[in-house]
Write a protein that holds these residues in place. Structure first.
Motif, PDB file in Angstrom:
ATOM      1  N   PRO A  32      19.957   2.722  -8.784  1.00  0.00           N
ATOM      2  CA  PRO A  32      18.714   1.990  -9.027  1.00  0.00           C
ATOM      3  C   PRO A  32      18.875   0.520  -8.657  1.00  0.00           C
ATOM      4  O   PRO A  32      19.929  -0.081  -8.860  1.00  0.00           O
ATOM      5  CB  PRO A  32      18.497   2.165 -10.537  1.00  0.00           C
ATOM      6  N   ASP A  33      17.833  -0.043  -8.101  1.00  0.00           N
ATOM      7  CA  ASP A  33      17.855  -1.444  -7.666  1.00  0.00           C
ATOM      8  C   ASP A  33      17.403  -2.331  -8.819  1.00  0.00           C
ATOM      9  O   ASP A  33      16.218  -2.635  -8.978  1.00  0.00           O
ATOM     10  CB  ASP A  33      16.938  -1.610  -6.453  1.00  0.00           C
ATOM     11  N   GLY A  90       8.909   8.797 -18.882  1.00  0.00           N
ATOM     12  CA  GLY A  90       9.041   7.555 -18.133  1.00  0.00           C
ATOM     13  C   GLY A  90       9.874   6.521 -18.870  1.00  0.00           C
ATOM     14  O   GLY A  90      10.707   5.827 -18.264  1.00  0.00           O
ATOM     15  N   THR A  91       9.667   6.414 -20.176  1.00  0.00           N
ATOM     16  CA  THR A  91      10.457   5.478 -20.984  1.00  0.00           C
ATOM     17  C   THR A  91      11.929   5.840 -20.949  1.00  0.00           C
ATOM     18  O   THR A  91      12.804   4.981 -20.758  1.00  0.00           O
ATOM     19  CB  THR A  91       9.942   5.469 -22.434  1.00  0.00           C
ATOM     20  N   ALA A  92      12.220   7.124 -21.117  1.00  0.00           N
ATOM     21  CA  ALA A  92      13.607   7.587 -21.112  1.00  0.00           C
ATOM     22  C   ALA A  92      14.256   7.353 -19.753  1.00  0.00           C
ATOM     23  O   ALA A  92      15.418   6.909 -19.670  1.00  0.00           O
ATOM     24  CB  ALA A  92      13.662   9.063 -21.479  1.00  0.00           C
ATOM     25  N   ALA A  93      13.530   7.644 -18.682  1.00  0.00           N
ATOM     26  CA  ALA A  93      14.092   7.476 -17.346  1.00  0.00           C
ATOM     27  C   ALA A  93      14.424   6.012 -17.059  1.00  0.00           C
ATOM     28  O   ALA A  93      15.450   5.695 -16.443  1.00  0.00           O
ATOM     29  CB  ALA A  93      13.120   8.022 -16.297  1.00  0.00           C
ATOM     30  N   ARG A  94      13.547   5.108 -17.513  1.00  0.00           N
ATOM     31  CA  ARG A  94      13.815   3.683 -17.296  1.00  0.00           C
ATOM     32  C   ARG A  94      15.051   3.239 -18.059  1.00  0.00           C
ATOM     33  O   ARG A  94      15.915   2.535 -17.520  1.00  0.00           O
ATOM     34  CB  ARG A  94      12.599   2.855 -17.711  1.00  0.00           C
ATOM     35  N   TRP A  95      15.170   3.677 -19.318  1.00  0.00           N
ATOM     36  CA  TRP A  95      16.351   3.307 -20.093  1.00  0.00           C
ATOM     37  C   TRP A  95      17.607   3.964 -19.511  1.00  0.00           C
ATOM     38  O   TRP A  95      18.696   3.383 -19.563  1.00  0.00           O
ATOM     39  CB  TRP A  95      16.181   3.695 -21.555  1.00  0.00           C
ATOM     40  N   ALA A  96      17.465   5.160 -18.932  1.00  0.00           N
ATOM     41  CA  ALA A  96      18.621   5.804 -18.293  1.00  0.00           C
ATOM     42  C   ALA A  96      19.129   4.954 -17.137  1.00  0.00           C
ATOM     43  O   ALA A  96      20.349   4.835 -16.914  1.00  0.00           O
ATOM     44  CB  ALA A  96      18.230   7.204 -17.805  1.00  0.00           C
ATOM     45  N   SER A 129       0.829  -1.213   0.000  1.00  0.00           N
ATOM     46  CA  SER A 129       0.000   0.000   0.000  1.00  0.00           C
ATOM     47  C   SER A 129       0.858   1.255   0.000  1.00  0.00           C
ATOM     48  O   SER A 129       0.545   2.245  -0.670  1.00  0.00           O
ATOM     49  CB  SER A 129      -0.936   0.001   1.206  1.00  0.00           C
ATOM     50  N   ASP A 130       1.960   1.225   0.764  1.00  0.00           N
ATOM     51  CA  ASP A 130       2.871   2.372   0.786  1.00  0.00           C
ATOM     52  C   ASP A 130       3.522   2.566  -0.574  1.00  0.00           C
ATOM     53  O   ASP A 130       3.707   3.695  -1.035  1.00  0.00           O
ATOM     54  CB  ASP A 130       3.951   2.168   1.852  1.00  0.00           C
ATOM     55  N   ARG A 131       3.891   1.452  -1.212  1.00  0.00           N
ATOM     56  CA  ARG A 131       4.527   1.535  -2.530  1.00  0.00           C
ATOM     57  C   ARG A 131       3.555   2.115  -3.558  1.00  0.00           C
ATOM     58  O   ARG A 131       3.932   2.935  -4.384  1.00  0.00           O
ATOM     59  CB  ARG A 131       4.989   0.143  -2.964  1.00  0.00           C
ATOM     60  N   THR A 132       2.300   1.704  -3.475  1.00  0.00           N
ATOM     61  CA  THR A 132       1.282   2.223  -4.398  1.00  0.00           C
ATOM     62  C   THR A 132       1.078   3.716  -4.196  1.00  0.00           C
ATOM     63  O   THR A 132       0.973   4.482  -5.168  1.00  0.00           O
ATOM     64  CB  THR A 132      -0.050   1.485  -4.195  1.00  0.00           C
ATOM     65  N   LEU A 133       1.035   4.159  -2.942  1.00  0.00           N
ATOM     66  CA  LEU A 133       0.859   5.574  -2.644  1.00  0.00           C
ATOM     67  C   LEU A 133       2.054   6.383  -3.130  1.00  0.00           C
ATOM     68  O   LEU A 133       1.895   7.451  -3.733  1.00  0.00           O
ATOM     69  CB  LEU A 133       0.660   5.768  -1.141  1.00  0.00           C
ATOM     70  N   ALA A 134       3.266   5.863  -2.902  1.00  0.00           N
ATOM     71  CA  ALA A 134       4.475   6.565  -3.345  1.00  0.00           C
ATOM     72  C   ALA A 134       4.514   6.670  -4.863  1.00  0.00           C
ATOM     73  O   ALA A 134       4.904   7.703  -5.418  1.00  0.00           O
ATOM     74  CB  ALA A 134       5.713   5.838  -2.833  1.00  0.00           C
ATOM     75  N   SER A 135       4.088   5.585  -5.527  1.00  0.00           N
ATOM     76  CA  SER A 135       4.062   5.592  -6.985  1.00  0.00           C
ATOM     77  C   SER A 135       3.094   6.646  -7.513  1.00  0.00           C
ATOM     78  O   SER A 135       3.405   7.380  -8.466  1.00  0.00           O
ATOM     79  CB  SER A 135       3.679   4.206  -7.505  1.00  0.00           C
ATOM     80  N   ALA A 136       1.914   6.729  -6.905  1.00  0.00           N
ATOM     81  CA  ALA A 136       0.914   7.705  -7.345  1.00  0.00           C
ATOM     82  C   ALA A 136       1.415   9.130  -7.131  1.00  0.00           C
ATOM     83  O   ALA A 136       1.212  10.006  -7.984  1.00  0.00           O
ATOM     84  CB  ALA A 136      -0.395   7.474  -6.587  1.00  0.00           C
ATOM     85  N   ARG A 137       2.047   9.372  -5.982  1.00  0.00           N
ATOM     86  CA  ARG A 137       2.580  10.708  -5.713  1.00  0.00           C
ATOM     87  C   ARG A 137       3.673  11.080  -6.715  1.00  0.00           C
ATOM     88  O   ARG A 137       3.716  12.207  -7.209  1.00  0.00           O
ATOM     89  CB  ARG A 137       3.122  10.775  -4.288  1.00  0.00           C
ATOM     90  N   ALA A 138       4.547  10.119  -7.005  1.00  0.00           N
ATOM     91  CA  ALA A 138       5.633  10.381  -7.960  1.00  0.00           C
ATOM     92  C   ALA A 138       5.079  10.641  -9.352  1.00  0.00           C
ATOM     93  O   ALA A 138       5.562  11.523 -10.066  1.00  0.00           O
ATOM     94  CB  ALA A 138       6.602   9.202  -7.983  1.00  0.00           C
ATOM     95  N   VAL A 175      10.260   5.981  -9.320  1.00  0.00           N
ATOM     96  CA  VAL A 175       9.293   5.590  -8.287  1.00  0.00           C
ATOM     97  C   VAL A 175       7.932   5.305  -8.915  1.00  0.00           C
ATOM     98  O   VAL A 175       7.270   4.314  -8.592  1.00  0.00           O
ATOM     99  CB  VAL A 175       9.176   6.683  -7.210  1.00  0.00           C
ATOM    100  N   ALA A 176       7.504   6.173  -9.843  1.00  0.00           N
ATOM    101  CA  ALA A 176       6.202   5.976 -10.492  1.00  0.00           C
ATOM    102  C   ALA A 176       6.157   4.671 -11.256  1.00  0.00           C
ATOM    103  O   ALA A 176       5.102   4.025 -11.352  1.00  0.00           O
ATOM    104  CB  ALA A 176       5.918   7.148 -11.432  1.00  0.00           C
ATOM    105  N   GLY A 177       7.287   4.255 -11.805  1.00  0.00           N
ATOM    106  CA  GLY A 177       7.348   3.014 -12.572  1.00  0.00           C
ATOM    107  C   GLY A 177       7.669   1.791 -11.736  1.00  0.00           C
ATOM    108  O   GLY A 177       7.863   0.698 -12.288  1.00  0.00           O
ATOM    109  N   GLY A 178       7.755   1.953 -10.417  1.00  0.00           N
ATOM    110  CA  GLY A 178       8.001   0.811  -9.548  1.00  0.00           C
ATOM    111  C   GLY A 178       9.456   0.423  -9.411  1.00  0.00           C
ATOM    112  O   GLY A 178       9.769  -0.663  -8.904  1.00  0.00           O
ATOM    113  N   LEU A 179      10.382   1.298  -9.828  1.00  0.00           N
ATOM    114  CA  LEU A 179      11.812   1.007  -9.705  1.00  0.00           C
ATOM    115  C   LEU A 179      12.347   1.681  -8.439  1.00  0.00           C
ATOM    116  O   LEU A 179      12.346   2.910  -8.335  1.00  0.00           O
ATOM    117  CB  LEU A 179      12.567   1.528 -10.935  1.00  0.00           C
ATOM    118  N   GLU A 180      12.804   0.880  -7.509  1.00  0.00           N
ATOM    119  CA  GLU A 180      13.340   1.426  -6.268  1.00  0.00           C
ATOM    120  C   GLU A 180      14.800   1.813  -6.467  1.00  0.00           C
ATOM    121  O   GLU A 180      15.508   1.243  -7.300  1.00  0.00           O
ATOM    122  CB  GLU A 180      13.203   0.412  -5.139  1.00  0.00           C
TER     123      GLU A 180
END
Length: 333
Positions: free
Chosen positions: A247-248, A171-177, A4-13, A231-236
């Motif tokens: 990134p983890d 979001g796509t660019a950030a993930r590839w970064a 639930s915390d992860r979902t909330l953090a993702s929505a905020r991000a 964070v929005a994409g679920g990457l810690e």
């Protein structure tokens, strides 16, 4: 972290990313650009017109004089619902459907100031597809992860559609970064690594440090979008004691991502060569653009006949001969 915390953090991000992109899209541009775009659009009703590229960065640095704008070339993307919504021939529409985008060159004098623009055309469906993480084409999402302005839009629904595409590109660019960047480092290092790799994939020859110049002066913006998108994409990610971030990403996942990127890099070069070949037949106004570039860099003015404008490839040998006689090539050696 609990689910639930992860979902909330993702929505905020995700909200942070969306608000940042909205603020950029709606930032005013000089009225001379607005009037240029209104003339460009004319009686057509595209979804919207997006302004990006080097002159957006010029505006961000505070140089909004007409003289500064007239020295360069404005870069626009016109987004349409259907290929037929933008006036051009059937061959050009077909080429844009098969291998987007088509590019046109437009010149207009606004308040006595000559302005020039390269205009790329995409349908909204193509824009959506080419900003997704699954896209094998890196050109669109990498461009729209950079600051962009929405300078013309049809209505609020169209604005929302374009916003979603630009947010997706970020979001796509950030993930590839994260995948292509260092194991740990400063946020700008991830973006620099990304832009170096996308330039290489696109067969673009750029000056050393070009990837760094895209970020200069906008470090806070890129840093915020990077971490918020992760964070929005679920990457810690971890924040280290020296302020660097890491990134983890599991080793197996990282290896898979690098293989996926290799496939994109291999495709990128033939794809862009194909676009160059296509442009020889579909680059509307291309002859006028080349004449302006030649005059700007060499000082040699070339009169462009109607026949030469319609058939630039046939007339290219005559142009090259004239430049040789003017000593342009010997001066550059």
């Amino acid at each position: 972290m609990l689910s639930s915390d992860r979902t909330l953090a993702s929505a905020r991000a995700a909200g942070v990313v969306a608000r940042t992109v909205v603020a950029e899209l709606t930032e005013p541009v000089p009225p001379i650009i607005t009037r240029f775009v209104e003339r460009l659009v004319g009686s057509t009703r595209p979804v919207g017109v997006l302004f990006y590229g080097s002159l957006v960065r010029t505006l961000t640095k505070g140089d909004t004089t007409p003289e500064a704008l007239s020295e360069g070339v404005l870069d626009f993307y016109v987004i349409v619902d259907r290929q037929a919504d933008w006036p051009r021939g059937r061959l050009a529409r077909l080429a844009n459907a098969v291998l987007p985008p088509n590019v046109e060159y437009h010149e207009h004098e606004i308040d006595g100031v000559p302005l020039r623009a390269k205009v790329a055309i995409l349908t909204l469906a193509q824009f959506r597809r080419m900003t997704r993480p699954q896209s094998r084409d890196t050109t669109i999402w990498s461009r729209f992860s950079q600051p962009v302005r929405l300078v013309w839009v049809r209505d609020s629904e169209a604005a929302d559609s374009l916003l979603r595409c630009v947010v997706r590109a970020v979001g796509t660019a950030a993930r590839w970064a994260a995948e292509l960047g260092p194991g740990h480092g400063r946020p700008e290092q991830y973006w620099e690594a990304l832009f170096r790799r996308t330039y290489a994939a696109e067969l673009r020859v750029e000056k050393t440090g070009r990837s760094r110049s895209l970020i200069e002066g906008e470090e806070a913006r890129f840093s915020q979008l990077l971490t918020a998108s992760w964070v929005a994409g679920g990457l810690e990610a971890s924040v280290l004691s020296d302020g660097e971030i890491a990134p983890d990403i599991a080793p197996a996942e990282h290896r898979t991502a690098l293989r996926r990127w290799s496939a994109r890099a291999r495709l990128g070069r033939p794809l862009n060569i194909a676009r160059l070949v296509k442009a020889a037949f579909t680059f509307t106004g291309g002859a006028r653009y080349l004449v302006w570039k030649i005059q700007r860099h060499s000082g040699v003015a070339i009169a462009l006949t109607p026949f030469a404008e319609r058939h630039p490839i046939l007339c290219a040998p005559a142009v090259l001969l004239r430049l040789a006689r003017a000593g342009v090539f010997s001066r550059s050696s």
